[in-house]
Design a protein around this motif. Structure first.
Motif, PDB file in Angstrom:
ATOM      1  N   LEU A  37      24.236  -4.957  51.541  1.00  0.00           N
ATOM      2  CA  LEU A  37      23.336  -3.828  51.281  1.00  0.00           C
ATOM      3  C   LEU A  37      22.914  -3.803  49.808  1.00  0.00           C
ATOM      4  O   LEU A  37      21.744  -3.514  49.493  1.00  0.00           O
ATOM      5  CB  LEU A  37      24.032  -2.520  51.653  1.00  0.00           C
ATOM      6  CG  LEU A  37      24.265  -2.283  53.152  1.00  0.00           C
ATOM      7  CD1 LEU A  37      25.138  -1.057  53.373  1.00  0.00           C
ATOM      8  CD2 LEU A  37      22.936  -2.129  53.893  1.00  0.00           C
ATOM      9  N   ASP A  38      23.846  -4.120  48.894  1.00  0.00           N
ATOM     10  CA  ASP A  38      23.496  -4.178  47.467  1.00  0.00           C
ATOM     11  C   ASP A  38      22.454  -5.267  47.223  1.00  0.00           C
ATOM     12  O   ASP A  38      21.501  -5.068  46.443  1.00  0.00           O
ATOM     13  CB  ASP A  38      24.746  -4.470  46.627  1.00  0.00           C
ATOM     14  CG  ASP A  38      25.704  -3.288  46.594  1.00  0.00           C
ATOM     15  OD1 ASP A  38      25.289  -2.164  46.939  1.00  0.00           O
ATOM     16  OD2 ASP A  38      26.895  -3.489  46.235  1.00  0.00           O
ATOM     17  N   LEU A  39      22.622  -6.403  47.869  1.00  0.00           N
ATOM     18  CA  LEU A  39      21.671  -7.509  47.695  1.00  0.00           C
ATOM     19  C   LEU A  39      20.285  -7.126  48.184  1.00  0.00           C
ATOM     20  O   LEU A  39      19.275  -7.346  47.490  1.00  0.00           O
ATOM     21  CB  LEU A  39      22.184  -8.744  48.448  1.00  0.00           C
ATOM     22  CG  LEU A  39      21.246  -9.960  48.485  1.00  0.00           C
ATOM     23  CD1 LEU A  39      20.975 -10.478  47.073  1.00  0.00           C
ATOM     24  CD2 LEU A  39      21.825 -11.057  49.371  1.00  0.00           C
ATOM     25  N   ASP A  40      20.215  -6.538  49.377  1.00  0.00           N
ATOM     26  CA  ASP A  40      18.912  -6.170  49.918  1.00  0.00           C
ATOM     27  C   ASP A  40      18.269  -5.030  49.123  1.00  0.00           C
ATOM     28  O   ASP A  40      17.042  -4.973  48.972  1.00  0.00           O
ATOM     29  CB  ASP A  40      19.059  -5.776  51.392  1.00  0.00           C
ATOM     30  CG  ASP A  40      19.357  -6.989  52.271  1.00  0.00           C
ATOM     31  OD1 ASP A  40      19.009  -8.112  51.855  1.00  0.00           O
ATOM     32  OD2 ASP A  40      19.942  -6.810  53.352  1.00  0.00           O
ATOM     33  N   ALA A  41      19.109  -4.127  48.596  1.00  0.00           N
ATOM     34  CA  ALA A  41      18.573  -3.056  47.754  1.00  0.00           C
ATOM     35  C   ALA A  41      17.994  -3.641  46.467  1.00  0.00           C
ATOM     36  O   ALA A  41      16.944  -3.196  45.970  1.00  0.00           O
ATOM     37  CB  ALA A  41      19.666  -2.039  47.442  1.00  0.00           C
ATOM     38  N   ALA A  42      18.677  -4.668  45.912  1.00  0.00           N
ATOM     39  CA  ALA A  42      18.174  -5.324  44.700  1.00  0.00           C
ATOM     40  C   ALA A  42      16.858  -6.050  44.981  1.00  0.00           C
ATOM     41  O   ALA A  42      15.933  -6.046  44.146  1.00  0.00           O
ATOM     42  CB  ALA A  42      19.219  -6.294  44.164  1.00  0.00           C
ATOM     43  N   LYS A  43      16.767  -6.677  46.141  1.00  0.00           N
ATOM     44  CA  LYS A  43      15.512  -7.352  46.518  1.00  0.00           C
ATOM     45  C   LYS A  43      14.379  -6.331  46.641  1.00  0.00           C
ATOM     46  O   LYS A  43      13.247  -6.575  46.174  1.00  0.00           O
ATOM     47  CB  LYS A  43      15.688  -8.084  47.844  1.00  0.00           C
ATOM     48  CG  LYS A  43      16.578  -9.312  47.774  1.00  0.00           C
ATOM     49  CD  LYS A  43      16.716  -9.954  49.154  1.00  0.00           C
ATOM     50  CE  LYS A  43      17.591 -11.196  49.108  1.00  0.00           C
ATOM     51  NZ  LYS A  43      17.754 -11.807  50.459  1.00  0.00           N
ATOM     52  N   SER A  44      14.673  -5.216  47.264  1.00  0.00           N
ATOM     53  CA  SER A  44      13.663  -4.171  47.423  1.00  0.00           C
ATOM     54  C   SER A  44      13.238  -3.611  46.058  1.00  0.00           C
ATOM     55  O   SER A  44      12.044  -3.353  45.814  1.00  0.00           O
ATOM     56  CB  SER A  44      14.216  -3.052  48.307  1.00  0.00           C
ATOM     57  OG  SER A  44      13.293  -2.006  48.453  1.00  0.00           O
ATOM     58  N   LYS A  45      14.203  -3.447  45.165  1.00  0.00           N
ATOM     59  CA  LYS A  45      13.903  -2.932  43.829  1.00  0.00           C
ATOM     60  C   LYS A  45      13.021  -3.903  43.048  1.00  0.00           C
ATOM     61  O   LYS A  45      12.105  -3.495  42.320  1.00  0.00           O
ATOM     62  CB  LYS A  45      15.212  -2.689  43.081  1.00  0.00           C
ATOM     63  CG  LYS A  45      15.046  -1.978  41.745  1.00  0.00           C
ATOM     64  CD  LYS A  45      16.410  -1.673  41.141  1.00  0.00           C
ATOM     65  CE  LYS A  45      16.252  -0.929  39.818  1.00  0.00           C
ATOM     66  NZ  LYS A  45      17.577  -0.598  39.213  1.00  0.00           N
ATOM     67  N   LEU A  46      13.252  -5.215  43.206  1.00  0.00           N
ATOM     68  CA  LEU A  46      12.438  -6.212  42.526  1.00  0.00           C
ATOM     69  C   LEU A  46      11.005  -6.191  43.043  1.00  0.00           C
ATOM     70  O   LEU A  46      10.042  -6.323  42.272  1.00  0.00           O
ATOM     71  CB  LEU A  46      13.061  -7.602  42.706  1.00  0.00           C
ATOM     72  CG  LEU A  46      12.290  -8.773  42.090  1.00  0.00           C
ATOM     73  CD1 LEU A  46      12.156  -8.582  40.580  1.00  0.00           C
ATOM     74  CD2 LEU A  46      12.986 -10.098  42.408  1.00  0.00           C
ATOM     75  N   ARG A  47      10.865  -6.027  44.361  1.00  0.00           N
ATOM     76  CA  ARG A  47       9.512  -5.987  44.934  1.00  0.00           C
ATOM     77  C   ARG A  47       8.719  -4.784  44.421  1.00  0.00           C
ATOM     78  O   ARG A  47       7.494  -4.825  44.308  1.00  0.00           O
ATOM     79  CB  ARG A  47       9.590  -5.952  46.465  1.00  0.00           C
ATOM     80  CG  ARG A  47       9.978  -7.295  47.092  1.00  0.00           C
ATOM     81  CD  ARG A  47       9.728  -7.287  48.591  1.00  0.00           C
ATOM     82  NE  ARG A  47      10.541  -6.275  49.269  1.00  0.00           N
ATOM     83  CZ  ARG A  47      11.728  -6.512  49.786  1.00  0.00           C
ATOM     84  NH1 ARG A  47      12.276  -7.723  49.672  1.00  0.00           N
ATOM     85  NH2 ARG A  47      12.397  -5.551  50.388  1.00  0.00           N
ATOM     86  N   LYS A  48       9.432  -3.701  44.139  1.00  0.00           N
ATOM     87  CA  LYS A  48       8.746  -2.479  43.710  1.00  0.00           C
ATOM     88  C   LYS A  48       8.551  -2.416  42.195  1.00  0.00           C
ATOM     89  O   LYS A  48       7.884  -1.499  41.693  1.00  0.00           O
ATOM     90  CB  LYS A  48       9.552  -1.254  44.166  1.00  0.00           C
ATOM     91  CG  LYS A  48       9.635  -1.105  45.665  1.00  0.00           C
ATOM     92  CD  LYS A  48      10.510   0.068  46.054  1.00  0.00           C
ATOM     93  CE  LYS A  48      10.625   0.227  47.565  1.00  0.00           C
ATOM     94  NZ  LYS A  48      11.507   1.355  47.941  1.00  0.00           N
ATOM     95  N   ALA A  49       9.155  -3.354  41.461  1.00  0.00           N
ATOM     96  CA  ALA A  49       9.040  -3.332  39.999  1.00  0.00           C
ATOM     97  C   ALA A  49       7.586  -3.578  39.571  1.00  0.00           C
ATOM     98  O   ALA A  49       6.890  -4.434  40.143  1.00  0.00           O
ATOM     99  CB  ALA A  49       9.967  -4.370  39.382  1.00  0.00           C
ATOM    100  N   ARG A  50       7.145  -2.842  38.525  1.00  0.00           N
ATOM    101  CA  ARG A  50       5.766  -2.961  38.069  1.00  0.00           C
ATOM    102  C   ARG A  50       5.701  -3.505  36.638  1.00  0.00           C
ATOM    103  O   ARG A  50       4.914  -4.393  36.342  1.00  0.00           O
ATOM    104  CB  ARG A  50       5.069  -1.595  38.127  1.00  0.00           C
ATOM    105  CG  ARG A  50       4.898  -1.069  39.538  1.00  0.00           C
ATOM    106  CD  ARG A  50       3.922  -1.955  40.328  1.00  0.00           C
ATOM    107  NE  ARG A  50       3.750  -1.475  41.700  1.00  0.00           N
ATOM    108  CZ  ARG A  50       4.400  -1.992  42.725  1.00  0.00           C
ATOM    109  NH1 ARG A  50       5.296  -2.966  42.541  1.00  0.00           N
ATOM    110  NH2 ARG A  50       4.200  -1.523  43.939  1.00  0.00           N
TER     111      ARG A  50
END
Length: 349
Positions: free
Chosen positions: A167-180
């Motif tokens: 879950l931490d890994l997927d949350a980090a992936k999601s956070k990277l996708r949303k980074a601007r």
């Protein structure tokens, strides 16, 4: 104090991040990291092993001790780590009661002597049963319990940790996708690398534990073989004791007929002039009266020994009386078969 609050804050943040990621996965809003087929097969094998080990353990305990109250008592003593007080088995109780009854009736009587011999045999069966249960518990049940309470609990704990890391890994992936911004992107990439490393490490740890289930199967197989050997020895000893008792009872009965060890006697053989009438009277068979009566059988009756004739309800047989026969018995004939029959089971026609 400051470090403690910082640690608590990090744990709370991680918890809410995982909860958010898990909820969004359930709603289908985000993708999640999938494990490879080999890993999934290892997980399924471990779950199957846990399920069937629990079932086999429960049913084996029920076979070794059918009384659920006694099983619960044993569980409580084991949980409290206290020595269980000695308890007679059902066979030992039966043997003790038979022995006492034999002493009461008198060892000089046929029934009293037989009860004493049976009581001694039942006690021996109780000893054999106790030994069988002890071997089964030590060599079969204990390894099953140790697996469930040791290795399996460790596997489940590491699986929960792996889920958190995933879950931490997927949350980090999601956070990277949303980074601007560049700064937020760099920070998200760093978090992703850390999360990926922790996930890979936890995956390897969990995989090693899951692969160890194969050696657990080998250990359980050895325990199963020991259980079957103990079972075979138990039944063989029981059969030998009962066969010896049959010989003793047959010899004390004066009939002189015994069954060989290992062979079950035929307790309802056909009773005819050609086979077994001498067992009813050591001299020649009594002369058959010239006149007999017809009788209808009212109930089924199973012959207790070779002197008697088994009956089926509603059949018609020939009956007659002979000198020296008890008043509540008659001789019955069905074709070439003969034997004593109880009068209360007949309706004379």
């Amino acid at each position: 104090m400051g470090d403690s609050f910082k640690k608590f804050g990090d744990q709370a943040s991680a918890f809410f991040s995982r909860a958010k990621q898990y909820t969004e996965e359930k709603l289908g809003n985000v993708e999640k990291t999938e494990f490879d087929a080999q890993f999934e097969n290892l997980v399924q094998r471990a779950e199957d092993t846990k399920h069937w080990t629990e079932r086999i353990l429960k049913q084996t305990e029920a076979v070794l001790q059918p009384n659920p109250t006694v099983r619960m008592e044993s569980y409580l003593y084991d949980t409290l780590d206290k020595k269980k007080p000695p308890r007679l088995t059902n066979l030992e109780n039966l043997g003790a009661n038979m022995t006492q009854a034999g002493s009461c009736y008198g060892p000089g009587t046929a029934y009293g002597s037989a009860l004493t011999k049976c009581g001694s045999m039942e006690k021996k069966l109780g000893d054999v049963e106790r030994e069988f249960v002890e071997k089964s518990v030590n060599h079969f049940l204990h390894p099953l319990k140790n697996f469930l309470e040791g290795d399996m609990k460790t596997i489940q704990k590491e699986k929960r940790t792996l889920l958190a890391k995933r879950l931490d890994l997927d949350a980090a992936k999601s956070k990277l996708r949303k980074a601007r911004s560049t700064e937020s992107t760099q920070k998200a990439e760093l978090e992703l690398r850390v999360a990926q490393a922790e996930f890979d490490r936890q995956t390897e740890i969990t995989k090693l534990l899951l692969e160890g289930v194969g050696s657990t199967h080998a250990s359980h197989l050895r325990g199963l073989q020991s259980f079957v050997e103990a079972q075979a020895m138990y039944y063989a000893q029981c059969q030998q004791y009962v066969a010896d008792l049959q010989k003793q009872l047959a010899s004390s009965d004066g009939s002189g007929s015994t069954s060989p060890a290992g062979a079950m006697p035929n307790i309802h053989p056909p009773y005819s002039n050609e086979s077994g009438f001498e067992a009813f009277n050591s001299s020649a068979p009594p002369a058959r009266p010239t006149s007999t009566r017809k009788a209808k059988v009212l109930y089924d009756y199973d012959a207790a020994d070779i002197k008697e004739l088994s009956l089926k309800a509603d059949e018609i047989i020939n009956v007659y009386s002979i000198p020296g026969l008890e008043s509540d018995w008659m001789m019955g004939e069905r074709g070439s078969q003969q034997g004593k029959v109880p009068v209360t089971y007949l309706e004379l026609l």
